[in-house]
Structures are given as C-alpha cells and as structure tokens.
Design an enzyme around this catalytic site. Structure first.
Site, PDB file in Angstrom:
ATOM      1  N   ARG A  73       0.802  -1.143  -0.052  1.00 36.70           N
ATOM      2  CA  ARG A  73      -0.014   0.132   0.192  1.00 36.70           C
ATOM      3  C   ARG A  73       0.925   1.315  -0.098  1.00 36.70           C
ATOM      4  O   ARG A  73       0.663   2.161  -0.734  1.00 36.70           O
ATOM      5  CB  ARG A  73      -0.766   0.200   1.138  1.00 36.70           C
ATOM      6  CG  ARG A  73      -2.131   1.001   1.353  1.00 36.70           C
ATOM      7  CD  ARG A  73      -3.176   0.550   2.307  1.00 36.70           C
ATOM      8  NE  ARG A  73      -3.912  -0.605   2.101  1.00 36.70           N
ATOM      9  CZ  ARG A  73      -4.793  -0.986   1.444  1.00 36.70           C
ATOM     10  NH1 ARG A  73      -5.426   0.119   0.656  1.00 36.70           N
ATOM     11  NH2 ARG A  73      -5.414  -2.252   1.523  1.00 36.70           N
ATOM     12  N   MET A  98     -11.911   3.553  -4.706  1.00 34.24           N
ATOM     13  CA  MET A  98     -12.038   2.299  -3.736  1.00 34.24           C
ATOM     14  C   MET A  98     -10.604   2.146  -3.168  1.00 34.24           C
ATOM     15  O   MET A  98     -10.430   0.830  -3.235  1.00 34.24           O
ATOM     16  CB  MET A  98     -12.837   1.337  -4.366  1.00 34.24           C
ATOM     17  CG  MET A  98     -14.245   1.967  -5.054  1.00 34.24           C
ATOM     18  SD  MET A  98     -15.290   2.504  -3.672  1.00 34.24           S
ATOM     19  CE  MET A  98     -15.979   1.235  -3.147  1.00 34.24           C
ATOM     20  N   ARG A  99      -9.996   2.895  -2.509  1.00 31.44           N
ATOM     21  CA  ARG A  99      -8.661   2.425  -1.924  1.00 31.44           C
ATOM     22  C   ARG A  99      -8.717   2.894  -0.560  1.00 31.44           C
ATOM     23  O   ARG A  99      -9.149   4.024  -0.257  1.00 31.44           O
ATOM     24  CB  ARG A  99      -7.603   2.965  -2.703  1.00 31.44           C
ATOM     25  CG  ARG A  99      -7.451   2.473  -4.093  1.00 31.44           C
ATOM     26  CD  ARG A  99      -6.533   1.139  -4.014  1.00 31.44           C
ATOM     27  NE  ARG A  99      -5.555   1.128  -3.358  1.00 31.44           N
ATOM     28  CZ  ARG A  99      -4.597  -0.078  -2.965  1.00 31.44           C
ATOM     29  NH1 ARG A  99      -5.244  -1.094  -3.590  1.00 31.44           N
ATOM     30  NH2 ARG A  99      -3.628   0.059  -2.488  1.00 31.44           N
ATOM     31  N   ILE A 100      -8.035   2.319   0.550  1.00 32.67           N
ATOM     32  CA  ILE A 100      -7.793   2.641   1.644  1.00 32.67           C
ATOM     33  C   ILE A 100      -6.469   3.374   1.681  1.00 32.67           C
ATOM     34  O   ILE A 100      -5.538   2.899   1.124  1.00 32.67           O
ATOM     35  CB  ILE A 100      -7.882   1.579   2.899  1.00 32.67           C
ATOM     36  CG1 ILE A 100      -9.517   1.182   3.017  1.00 32.67           C
ATOM     37  CG2 ILE A 100      -7.242   2.098   4.011  1.00 32.67           C
ATOM     38  CD1 ILE A 100      -9.433   0.010   3.754  1.00 32.67           C
ATOM     39  N   HIS A 117     -19.174  10.131   0.244  1.00 27.08           N
ATOM     40  CA  HIS A 117     -19.628   8.878   0.678  1.00 27.08           C
ATOM     41  C   HIS A 117     -21.077   8.531   0.718  1.00 27.08           C
ATOM     42  O   HIS A 117     -21.706   9.464   1.208  1.00 27.08           O
ATOM     43  CB  HIS A 117     -18.893   8.742   2.278  1.00 27.08           C
ATOM     44  CG  HIS A 117     -19.192   7.304   2.957  1.00 27.08           C
ATOM     45  ND1 HIS A 117     -18.535   6.170   2.518  1.00 27.08           N
ATOM     46  CD2 HIS A 117     -20.133   6.865   3.775  1.00 27.08           C
ATOM     47  CE1 HIS A 117     -18.842   5.010   3.260  1.00 27.08           C
ATOM     48  NE2 HIS A 117     -20.042   5.411   3.798  1.00 27.08           N
ATOM     49  N   THR A 149      -9.537  12.538   6.087  1.00 26.85           N
ATOM     50  CA  THR A 149      -8.626  12.614   7.300  1.00 26.85           C
ATOM     51  C   THR A 149      -7.964  11.095   7.573  1.00 26.85           C
ATOM     52  O   THR A 149      -8.561  10.472   6.782  1.00 26.85           O
ATOM     53  CB  THR A 149      -9.133  13.145   8.546  1.00 26.85           C
ATOM     54  OG1 THR A 149     -10.262  12.159   8.915  1.00 26.85           O
ATOM     55  CG2 THR A 149      -9.634  14.421   8.631  1.00 26.85           C
ATOM     56  N   GLU A 151      -8.815   8.844   9.247  1.00 28.70           N
ATOM     57  CA  GLU A 151      -9.903   7.997   9.715  1.00 28.70           C
ATOM     58  C   GLU A 151     -10.804   7.684   8.660  1.00 28.70           C
ATOM     59  O   GLU A 151     -11.289   8.773   8.015  1.00 28.70           O
ATOM     60  CB  GLU A 151     -10.759   8.817  10.967  1.00 28.70           C
ATOM     61  CG  GLU A 151     -11.609   7.707  11.608  1.00 28.70           C
ATOM     62  CD  GLU A 151     -12.485   8.355  12.623  1.00 28.70           C
ATOM     63  OE1 GLU A 151     -13.529   7.903  12.790  1.00 28.70           O
ATOM     64  OE2 GLU A 151     -12.260   9.493  12.911  1.00 28.70           O
ATOM     65  N   LEU A 152     -10.929   6.380   8.287  1.00 30.87           N
ATOM     66  CA  LEU A 152     -11.658   6.210   7.086  1.00 30.87           C
ATOM     67  C   LEU A 152     -13.055   6.517   7.047  1.00 30.87           C
ATOM     68  O   LEU A 152     -13.928   6.335   7.936  1.00 30.87           O
ATOM     69  CB  LEU A 152     -11.765   4.548   6.831  1.00 30.87           C
ATOM     70  CG  LEU A 152     -12.304   4.074   5.729  1.00 30.87           C
ATOM     71  CD1 LEU A 152     -11.899   4.345   4.452  1.00 30.87           C
ATOM     72  CD2 LEU A 152     -12.975   2.343   5.901  1.00 30.87           C
ATOM     73  N   GLU A 182     -25.864  13.047  -5.334  1.00 31.42           N
ATOM     74  CA  GLU A 182     -24.437  12.830  -5.075  1.00 31.42           C
ATOM     75  C   GLU A 182     -23.972  13.901  -6.282  1.00 31.42           C
ATOM     76  O   GLU A 182     -23.097  14.862  -5.881  1.00 31.42           O
ATOM     77  CB  GLU A 182     -23.595  11.564  -5.259  1.00 31.42           C
ATOM     78  CG  GLU A 182     -24.093  10.569  -3.987  1.00 31.42           C
ATOM     79  CD  GLU A 182     -22.817   9.524  -4.090  1.00 31.42           C
ATOM     80  OE1 GLU A 182     -21.885   9.659  -4.580  1.00 31.42           O
ATOM     81  OE2 GLU A 182     -23.711   8.249  -3.697  1.00 31.42           O
TER      82      GLU A 182
END
Ligand code: GRF
Length: 223
Positions: A73, A98-100, A117, A149, A151-152, A182
């Site tokens: 990652r 779609m990635r952390i 989101h 930020t 935090e997801l 959206e």
C-alpha cells in the site's frame, strides 16, 4: 482571468476506480465558463474503470496506475502522490476511489482532498451503506461530502444530502436515488473550495469565514 479563461481556475485532479458518474457530474459542472475549477487529470487505479472513457471524451488527460503492480500500500500511495503532484493540483477529488489510503498520503493532501461517501456520516462508514440503511429500517439515507482525514470516512462533513427510504426499496433503487443527489452536492462543494469559500482550519471546516460545526444539509426537495 487570461484570454483562455483557465489560468485563474483551481486545478483539480480526480481519482476514480469505477463508472465515474460523479466524475461526469464534475465534468459537466466545469463546462460552465463560470465554474472556478478545471479538471487537469483523472487517475484510476483500475484499467477497466468506465470513468476513464468519460475523461477521454471530455479531452481530459486520463491515466491508470494499477495498484496490483505494487508490492505494498505504501509503495502504491507514494507512486500515486508522484503522479498526482505532476499536475500541481489545488484540490484532489476522490470520486468512487475504492482504496484505503495511507496516513502519509492523507497528510500530504490535508485540507485539499475531498471525498463523497454514500451515507449520512457518521452512520455507515465503509462498504454496503445502502444495504445497511435498509437492514436498520432507517427512514432516510443520503450522502456526505467531507474532507479526507486519516480516519476512514471519518473526516469532517461539509455537505449532506438526504433522501427518503421508500417502501419496497432495494439496494439498487436506493443507491440510484442517492447517486442522483451525489451528482448535485459534489460539484457544489468543489465550487465552494475553488472560490476560496471553503477551507479546512485546525479545528475543522470553515465556510464563508464561519466554522462549520456540522455539515450543511440538502434534501432532494431543496433543489
Ligand atoms: C458513489 O456512490 C460514491 O459515493 C462512492 O462510490 C460511488 C461511485 O460512483 N464513494 P461513481 O463511480 O461516481 O459512479
């Protein structure tokens, strides 16, 4: 503004992984000569992402950086930062990306990266938001635009749109009702940022000089 009308506009890089309908809404919004930003590049982590063709049709440089070619990652995110920064963006817009993201990546773009989101955050961070809202028997659902930020899906909310959940709704029908909204709120927030009305201060978002202690609200009937 110069004769090409572009140099005073904020530079936007959009990251995608899929169909890119939010990207399309932004492309459509930026066609208005008065829109204060322009999309300088679209980058996908998936070569098959439908949004790449949307960018090409709009003559926007479209690139793929396939995460599967990287061993971690961290190495992917570093390479992605390099790619993004080549375009010298004022704003990075995540549109179905779609990635952390690693903390380093997020910190690098602090205050200049937005996400949308599909839920009324803080309800339902993560995946399958429509399914969760239906399973919980919620009366309403929606989407949230927020600064990113570490935090997801936990960054401070800027604008939320609310839709009713109707009898007989399925995940698909609800997702499509939310997605339509959206497409309204994302260009609106991007435009706030690009005109300088919106920023991220040490305590949270600032809109028109006032701290935004809770996200602004829209509902389908507001429009
Ligand atoms: C949207 O529902 C967005 O909220 C979520 O992923 C979906 C992307 O859709 N993050 P699209 O690729 O913009 O059509």
């Amino acid at each position: 503004m110069t004769s090409d009308g572009n140099t005073s506009k904020r530079r936007i890089v959009v990251l995608i992984s899929g169909g890119g309908t939010n990207l399309q809404a932004l492309i459509d919004a930026t066609r208005d000569a008065n829109f204060p930003g322009r999309i300088v590049a679209v980058i996908s982590n998936k070569p098959e992402a439908g949004g790449l063709a949307r960018a090409q049709r709009a003559s926007i440089p479209a690139e793929t950086l396939d995460h599967r070619a990287f061993e971690s990652r961290e190495t992917f995110d570093q390479a992605l930062m390099t790619r993004i920064d080549r375009h010298q963006p004022d704003l990075v817009v995540l549109a179905g990306f779609m990635r952390i993201l690693t903390d380093d990546f997020v910190r690098h773009y602090r205050g200049r990266m937005l996400n949308i989101h599909p839920s009324l955050l803080p309800r339902y961070p993560g995946l399958h938001t429509h399914r969760q809202a239906l399973a919980a028997g919620d009366a309403e659902h929606g989407a949230t635009v927020h600064f990113v930020t570490e935090e997801l899906d936990g960054g401070p909310g800027i604008l939320q749109t609310r839709v009713p959940i109707l009898p007989g709704d399925t995940e698909a029908s609800l997702a499509s009702r939310v997605l339509k909204e959206e497409h309204r709120i994302y260009p609106e927030v991007v435009s706030w940022f690009c005109t300088g009305r919106l920023s991220l201060g040490p305590q949270g978002p600032i809109l028109d000089g006032q701290p935004l202690t809770a996200p602004q609200q829209r509902s389908s009937s507001t429009y």
